[in-house]
Design an enzyme around this catalytic site. Structure first.
Site, PDB file in Angstrom:
ATOM      1  N   THR A 167       0.809  -1.224   0.000  1.00 36.64           N
ATOM      2  CA  THR A 167       0.000   0.000   0.000  1.00 36.64           C
ATOM      3  C   THR A 167       0.844   1.277   0.000  1.00 36.64           C
ATOM      4  O   THR A 167       0.364   2.326  -0.402  1.00 36.64           O
ATOM      5  CB  THR A 167      -0.957   0.022   1.208  1.00 36.64           C
ATOM      6  OG1 THR A 167      -0.180  -0.008   2.411  1.00 36.64           O
ATOM      7  CG2 THR A 167      -1.931  -1.127   1.165  1.00 36.64           C
TER       8      THR A 167
HETATM    9  N1  ASP Z   1       5.099  -1.658   3.859  1.00 36.34           N
HETATM   10  C1  ASP Z   1       4.071  -2.309   3.091  1.00 36.34           C
HETATM   11  C2  ASP Z   1       4.332  -2.120   1.599  1.00 36.34           C
HETATM   12  O1  ASP Z   1       3.958  -1.118   1.043  1.00 36.34           O
HETATM   13  C3  ASP Z   1       2.778  -1.740   3.477  1.00 36.34           C
HETATM   14  C4  ASP Z   1       1.586  -2.391   2.861  1.00 36.34           C
HETATM   15  O2  ASP Z   1       1.634  -3.132   1.919  1.00 36.34           O
HETATM   16  O3  ASP Z   1       0.507  -2.105   3.378  1.00 36.34           O
HETATM   17  O4  ASP Z   1       4.894  -2.992   1.006  1.00 36.34           O
END
Ligand code: ASP
Length: 332
Positions: free
Chosen positions: A90
């Site tokens: 995200t």
């Molecule tokens: N740190 C993760 C990423 O962006 C956060 C997520 O996927 O929610 O890989």
């Protein structure tokens, strides 16, 4: 009736992470096949074709990963898939979704989703986001809308969406616009007809992004932009204040860079409204920057303007043609 086909590409992120031992911090573990097994119901909706492009955390995803996904997605749609579902971390999801959006040249939906809570923790949003995104990718009413981002039963346009919270579900929003649609009892409902979209752009070749992004700040003496340009970046985006403003010192750096042939763009670091063209006339203001050949990003965030600029410059656009293309994409 024959089942539709759904193409699922995994690009890493929390949605593919689990704790290696109980209570430990989450690490990348799940490939695309493991991910689709998280929602057994997916197999009742569609015949699934899967690929794992990467299991990286999203800060480490690069343009080559996105281009690999794009090529695979095109091939799947050309081979009969009704839609494409991409899972992604995200943190940079909005950037990958936007880059795919400016390049996506098929009517079929391409839907990006992720999860804020990893797949093995109580209250994970991974299964519900996967299911909602799959439904959207298979929905005829999602066609011709470019790349969509689906989380928390909301559907967002890639150009508008941003991650606005660092933790917890409901972290995504489209400031100033709101979502484009919603999942209601499993049905995808859009609030308006498909928007007019700029023509898809040619995919850049592989390789790093030669466009730097820096933020305009209080007491900015111009050194950051100068250091970035001295480091050899061919283009720079400054995420400016308000309607697209930078300090007098940074404006002098930018105007000198433009005279040397560097492409310089200013975006607005605010989340609603975007840059202006005609309100202020002081040194560092939008009118003075525009008069000196600096371009404005409009409603595009700095991070999306950076990727757009990468694609436009790689396509060989310069001068008026580059300005016109940026302008066309700047109203989201
Ligand atoms: N740190 C993760 C990423 O962006 C956060 C997520 O996927 O929610 O890989």
């Amino acid at each position: 009736m024959e089942q539709p086909t759904l193409a699922v590409a995994a690009m890493g992120g929390t949605i593919g992470m689990v704790a290696p031992t109980p209570g430990a911090a989450a690490e990348p573990r799940l490939d695309a096949d493991a991910l689709v097994r998280v929602v057994p119901h997916l197999g009742e909706l569609a015949t699934l074709r899967t690929t794992t492009v990467t299991t990286k955390p999203s800060a480490s995803v690069d343009v080559d990963d996105v281009l690999t996904t794009l090529e695979w997605a095109r091939a799947q749609v050309d081979d009969g898939a009704a839609g494409v579902l991409v899972t992604h971390g995200t943190d940079t999801l909005e950037e990958t979704a936007y880059l795919l959006d400016v390049l996506w040249d098929r009517p079929a939906p391409l839907v990006v989703t992720g999860a804020m809570r990893s797949t093995d923790v109580p209250g994970t949003d991974a299964p519900s986001n996967l299911l909602a995104a799959a439904r959207c990718a298979l929905a005829p009413q999602a066609r011709e809308r470019g790349v969509l981002v689906v989380l928390s039963d909301e559907v967002h346009l890639a150009a508008r969406v941003t991650k606005e919270a660092s933790t917890g579900p409901r972290a995504f929003a489209s400031p100033g616009h709101g979502p484009a649609g919603r999942l209601h009892e499993g049905e995808v409902r859009f609030f308006s007809a498909p928007p007019a979209r700029p023509a898809p752009l040619p995919a850049p070749g592989p390789g790093p992004v030669d466009v730097a992004l820096v933020e305009a700040t209080l007491a900015d003496d111009g050194r950051v932009v100068r250091a970035v340009l001295d480091a050899g970046f061919g283009a720079v985006v400054v995420d400016g204040g308000g309607l697209g403003h930078v300090s007098a010192a940074t404006s002098r750096e930018l105007l000198a860079a433009v005279r040397r042939g560097v492409v310089a763009v200013v975006s607005s670091r605010t989340v609603r409204g975007g840059t202006g063209r005609a309100t202020y006339g002081y040194e560092g203001s939008e009118t003075r920057l525009l008069a000196g050949g600096v371009l404005m990003a409009g409603e595009l965030s700095g991070r999306k303007a950076r990727l757009l600029l990468h694609v436009l410059v790689r396509a060989g656009l310069r001068g008026e043609a580059l300005a016109a293309a940026l302008e066309e994409h700047s109203r989201v």
